[in-house]
Motif scaffolding. Structure first.
Motif, PDB file in Angstrom:
ATOM      1  N   SER A 129       0.847  -1.191   0.000  1.00  0.00           N
ATOM      2  CA  SER A 129       0.000   0.000   0.000  1.00  0.00           C
ATOM      3  C   SER A 129       0.881   1.239   0.000  1.00  0.00           C
ATOM      4  CB  SER A 129      -0.888   0.002   1.241  1.00  0.00           C
ATOM      5  OG  SER A 129      -0.091   0.157   2.411  1.00  0.00           O
ATOM      6  N   ALA A 130       0.264   2.394  -0.222  1.00  0.00           N
ATOM      7  CA  ALA A 130       1.025   3.654  -0.209  1.00  0.00           C
ATOM      8  C   ALA A 130       1.709   3.854   1.142  1.00  0.00           C
ATOM      9  CB  ALA A 130       0.092   4.818  -0.523  1.00  0.00           C
ATOM     10  N   LYS A 131       0.989   3.607   2.228  1.00  0.00           N
ATOM     11  CA  LYS A 131       1.571   3.776   3.561  1.00  0.00           C
ATOM     12  C   LYS A 131       2.711   2.799   3.785  1.00  0.00           C
ATOM     13  CE  LYS A 131       0.387   3.871   8.486  1.00  0.00           C
ATOM     14  NZ  LYS A 131      -0.698   3.725   9.491  1.00  0.00           N
ATOM     15  N   ALA A 132       2.563   1.569   3.285  1.00  0.00           N
ATOM     16  CA  ALA A 132       3.620   0.582   3.456  1.00  0.00           C
ATOM     17  C   ALA A 132       4.892   0.981   2.707  1.00  0.00           C
ATOM     18  CB  ALA A 132       3.137  -0.790   2.992  1.00  0.00           C
ATOM     19  N   TRP A 133       4.756   1.579   1.517  1.00  0.00           N
ATOM     20  CA  TRP A 133       5.928   2.088   0.793  1.00  0.00           C
ATOM     21  C   TRP A 133       6.658   3.130   1.647  1.00  0.00           C
ATOM     22  CZ3 TRP A 133       8.529   0.616  -3.443  1.00  0.00           C
ATOM     23  CH2 TRP A 133       7.912  -0.265  -4.324  1.00  0.00           C
ATOM     24  N   LEU A 134       5.887   4.010   2.304  1.00  0.00           N
ATOM     25  CA  LEU A 134       6.505   5.044   3.140  1.00  0.00           C
ATOM     26  C   LEU A 134       7.165   4.441   4.381  1.00  0.00           C
ATOM     27  CD1 LEU A 134       3.762   7.827   2.942  1.00  0.00           C
ATOM     28  CD2 LEU A 134       5.850   7.597   1.574  1.00  0.00           C
ATOM     29  N   GLU A 135       6.576   3.407   4.931  1.00  0.00           N
ATOM     30  CA  GLU A 135       7.191   2.733   6.071  1.00  0.00           C
ATOM     31  C   GLU A 135       8.513   2.086   5.671  1.00  0.00           C
ATOM     32  OE1 GLU A 135       3.129   1.592   8.565  1.00  0.00           O
ATOM     33  OE2 GLU A 135       3.950   0.187   7.089  1.00  0.00           O
ATOM     34  N   GLU A 136       8.550   1.488   4.466  1.00  0.00           N
ATOM     35  CA  GLU A 136       9.798   0.905   3.970  1.00  0.00           C
ATOM     36  C   GLU A 136      10.836   1.992   3.700  1.00  0.00           C
ATOM     37  OE1 GLU A 136      10.882  -2.166   3.647  1.00  0.00           O
ATOM     38  OE2 GLU A 136       9.051  -2.979   4.527  1.00  0.00           O
ATOM     39  N   MET A 137      10.395   3.150   3.195  1.00  0.00           N
ATOM     40  CA  MET A 137      11.314   4.265   2.964  1.00  0.00           C
ATOM     41  C   MET A 137      11.932   4.736   4.277  1.00  0.00           C
ATOM     42  SD  MET A 137      10.646   7.977   1.125  1.00  0.00           S
ATOM     43  CE  MET A 137       9.462   8.518   2.376  1.00  0.00           C
ATOM     44  N   SER A 138      11.115   4.847   5.327  1.00  0.00           N
ATOM     45  CA  SER A 138      11.619   5.252   6.634  1.00  0.00           C
ATOM     46  C   SER A 138      12.670   4.268   7.140  1.00  0.00           C
ATOM     47  CB  SER A 138      10.453   5.349   7.623  1.00  0.00           C
ATOM     48  OG  SER A 138      10.925   5.558   8.938  1.00  0.00           O
ATOM     49  N   ARG A 139      12.361   2.972   7.020  1.00  0.00           N
ATOM     50  CA  ARG A 139      13.318   1.957   7.458  1.00  0.00           C
ATOM     51  C   ARG A 139      14.631   2.085   6.683  1.00  0.00           C
ATOM     52  NH1 ARG A 139      15.499  -1.835   5.209  1.00  0.00           N
ATOM     53  NH2 ARG A 139      14.142  -1.647   3.384  1.00  0.00           N
ATOM     54  N   ALA A 140      14.559   2.262   5.360  1.00  0.00           N
ATOM     55  CA  ALA A 140      15.760   2.342   4.530  1.00  0.00           C
ATOM     56  C   ALA A 140      16.614   3.550   4.889  1.00  0.00           C
ATOM     57  CB  ALA A 140      15.370   2.388   3.051  1.00  0.00           C
ATOM     58  N   LEU A 141      15.982   4.701   5.107  1.00  0.00           N
ATOM     59  CA  LEU A 141      16.738   5.913   5.444  1.00  0.00           C
ATOM     60  C   LEU A 141      17.469   5.764   6.769  1.00  0.00           C
ATOM     61  CD1 LEU A 141      14.282   8.750   4.335  1.00  0.00           C
ATOM     62  CD2 LEU A 141      16.580   8.342   3.439  1.00  0.00           C
ATOM     63  N   ASN A 142      16.933   4.972   7.671  1.00  0.00           N
ATOM     64  CA  ASN A 142      17.561   4.792   8.980  1.00  0.00           C
ATOM     65  C   ASN A 142      18.567   3.648   9.026  1.00  0.00           C
ATOM     66  OD1 ASN A 142      16.253   6.771  10.860  1.00  0.00           O
ATOM     67  ND2 ASN A 142      14.409   5.790  10.110  1.00  0.00           N
ATOM     68  N   GLN A 143      18.405   2.650   8.153  1.00  0.00           N
ATOM     69  CA  GLN A 143      19.209   1.439   8.291  1.00  0.00           C
ATOM     70  C   GLN A 143      20.179   1.185   7.155  1.00  0.00           C
ATOM     71  OE1 GLN A 143      16.751  -1.974   9.190  1.00  0.00           O
ATOM     72  NE2 GLN A 143      15.587  -0.889  10.757  1.00  0.00           N
ATOM     73  N   GLU A 144      19.875   1.638   5.942  1.00  0.00           N
ATOM     74  CA  GLU A 144      20.744   1.332   4.801  1.00  0.00           C
ATOM     75  C   GLU A 144      22.006   2.205   4.821  1.00  0.00           C
ATOM     76  OE1 GLU A 144      20.377  -1.090   2.749  1.00  0.00           O
ATOM     77  OE2 GLU A 144      18.348  -1.702   3.336  1.00  0.00           O
ATOM     78  N   GLN A 145      23.059   1.705   4.180  1.00  0.00           N
ATOM     79  CA  GLN A 145      24.293   2.458   3.996  1.00  0.00           C
ATOM     80  C   GLN A 145      24.365   2.858   2.531  1.00  0.00           C
ATOM     81  OE1 GLN A 145      27.191   1.168   7.348  1.00  0.00           O
ATOM     82  NE2 GLN A 145      27.168  -0.500   5.874  1.00  0.00           N
ATOM     83  N   PHE A 146      24.517   4.158   2.287  1.00  0.00           N
ATOM     84  CA  PHE A 146      24.423   4.623   0.908  1.00  0.00           C
ATOM     85  C   PHE A 146      25.090   5.984   0.739  1.00  0.00           C
ATOM     86  CE2 PHE A 146      20.623   5.858   3.275  1.00  0.00           C
ATOM     87  CZ  PHE A 146      20.516   7.213   3.023  1.00  0.00           C
ATOM     88  N   LYS A 147      25.276   6.335  -0.542  1.00  0.00           N
ATOM     89  CA  LYS A 147      25.745   7.658  -0.935  1.00  0.00           C
ATOM     90  C   LYS A 147      24.799   8.188  -1.997  1.00  0.00           C
ATOM     91  CE  LYS A 147      29.573  10.159  -3.159  1.00  0.00           C
ATOM     92  NZ  LYS A 147      30.922  10.054  -3.766  1.00  0.00           N
ATOM     93  N   MET A 148      24.306   9.398  -1.805  1.00  0.00           N
ATOM     94  CA  MET A 148      23.404  10.049  -2.755  1.00  0.00           C
ATOM     95  C   MET A 148      24.030  11.333  -3.278  1.00  0.00           C
ATOM     96  SD  MET A 148      19.672  10.009  -0.896  1.00  0.00           S
ATOM     97  CE  MET A 148      18.641   8.539  -0.857  1.00  0.00           C
ATOM     98  N   SER A 149      24.008  11.498  -4.593  1.00  0.00           N
ATOM     99  CA  SER A 149      24.291  12.799  -5.198  1.00  0.00           C
ATOM    100  C   SER A 149      22.940  13.398  -5.574  1.00  0.00           C
ATOM    101  CB  SER A 149      25.180  12.654  -6.430  1.00  0.00           C
ATOM    102  OG  SER A 149      26.440  12.114  -6.066  1.00  0.00           O
ATOM    103  N   VAL A 150      22.687  14.620  -5.122  1.00  0.00           N
ATOM    104  CA  VAL A 150      21.337  15.178  -5.152  1.00  0.00           C
ATOM    105  C   VAL A 150      21.362  16.587  -5.726  1.00  0.00           C
ATOM    106  CG1 VAL A 150      19.374  15.844  -3.691  1.00  0.00           C
ATOM    107  CG2 VAL A 150      20.675  13.802  -3.148  1.00  0.00           C
ATOM    108  N   ILE A 151      20.286  16.946  -6.437  1.00  0.00           N
ATOM    109  CA  ILE A 151      20.055  18.322  -6.872  1.00  0.00           C
ATOM    110  C   ILE A 151      18.844  18.859  -6.103  1.00  0.00           C
ATOM    111  CG2 ILE A 151      19.378  19.826  -8.781  1.00  0.00           C
ATOM    112  CD1 ILE A 151      22.215  18.875  -9.007  1.00  0.00           C
TER     113      ILE A 151
END
Length: 312
Positions: free
Chosen positions: A21-43
């Motif tokens: 669901s839409a809410k579940a996508w956002l819950e997964e996004m929250s988890r990823a931002l807190n737990q994943e290791q990453f590098k983002m180049s952003v504009i």
């Protein structure tokens, strides 16, 4: 070709991901931002201002470490070690504050539970698009009332990290956009984060003394908004005291300033080119200014609901 590519990506996703669901996508996004290791180049785009940024996130010895760098102009960086953020700027001493997010990139609520803002927004799934070479799922935030603006975010269909964010007016004009141009998922924390975790950063600055401040409150705020900070100080170059109150619903941030009415009239309403609205009114002997990316009518109503709590 584009539709074929997206279809292939969907085929390799787990069935649970396809049915989120839409809410579940956002819950997964929250988890990823807190737990994943990453590098983002952003504009980061606001009106005619374009800011290239680099954001790193990872875990070092059990601590959450993040680094935000502005690539243009004078040095302006921020380092977060768990709940402490240190700001490093050109020609200024570094200083540290208590904070669980670095401001200036994704809205803070993206790394929190979406239920925290359900009072103000509904979450609706949109289509899928390719961003930074990666397929993303669109999730729209539809306001429940006219007191805030709609927004939308594209979530990476593989890592669940945000790829693109847009804040829009009711007329669908773009106020702000943050877009990833390169995303690298890391197996280990970036060396810069490892070094940052070893540094002795300045201690957290003391909270400002408010013993002579006045306790301004509000008889009305839009559903889901709350006061998150207060400050009392004297303006630089002036001895006039100013009260500052910060209000947010997790997405929209509003700043309210209360000071003694001056001889120079403030504009009643002003919309800046980057979508930041400003409304000012006189309340008794005070000049009140409210600033935020929300409709002008919302700012005006907040000002009119301002009241002085004399019980404290």
């Amino acid at each position: 070709m584009r539709s074929i590519l997206l279809a292939l990506v969907v085929m390799v996703l787990p069935v649970s991901a396809q049915d989120l669901s839409a809410k579940a996508w956002l819950e997964e996004m929250s988890r990823a931002l807190n737990q994943e290791q990453f590098k983002m180049s952003v504009i980061h785009l606001q009106a005619d201002h374009i800011r290239p940024l680099v954001y790193l996130h990872g875990k070092v010895n059990g601590q959450e470490v993040a680094f935000l760098e502005h690539l243009n102009g004078p040095i302006k960086n921020a380092v977060r070690i768990d709940n402490r953020v240190t700001f490093i700027e050109h020609d200024q001493p570094a200083f540290t504050v208590n904070a669980d997010r670095i401001q200036g990139l994704w809205p803070a609520v993206f790394a929190s539970a979406p239920s925290a803002i359900e009072a103000g927004y509904q979450f609706v799934l949109g289509g899928r698009s390719r961003i930074a070479g990666r397929p993303g799922q669109l999730v729209r935030f539809i306001p429940n009332d006219p007191h805030r603006y709609p927004l939308q975010v594209w979530v990476d269909m593989e890592t669940y990290l945000p790829l693109r964010y847009e804040l829009l007016t009711d007329e669908k004009d773009l106020l702000e956009q943050i877009m990833v141009v390169e995303l690298l998922v890391l197996e280990e924390p970036a060396p810069l984060l490892v070094e940052a975790a070893k540094q002795d950063w300045p201690p957290v600055i003391n909270q400002l003394d408010r013993h002579d401040g006045q306790n301004w409150t509000f008889t009305w705020l839009p559903e889901g908004f709350k006061v998150v900070a207060r400050d009392h100080h004297r303006l630089m170059g002036s001895q006039e005291p100013v009260e500052y109150v910060a209000i947010t619903d997790g997405i929209a941030n509003i700043s309210v300033y209360v000071g003694r009415a001056g001889n120079v009239p403030m504009p009643d309403e002003l919309m800046t080119r980057n979508g930041l609205g400003l409304v000012s009114e006189k309340v008794g002997n005070a000049e009140v200014v409210a600033v935020g990316r929300v409709p002008m009518a919302t700012l005006s109503r907040i000002i009119r609901s301002l009241a002085l709590d004399k019980s404290s």
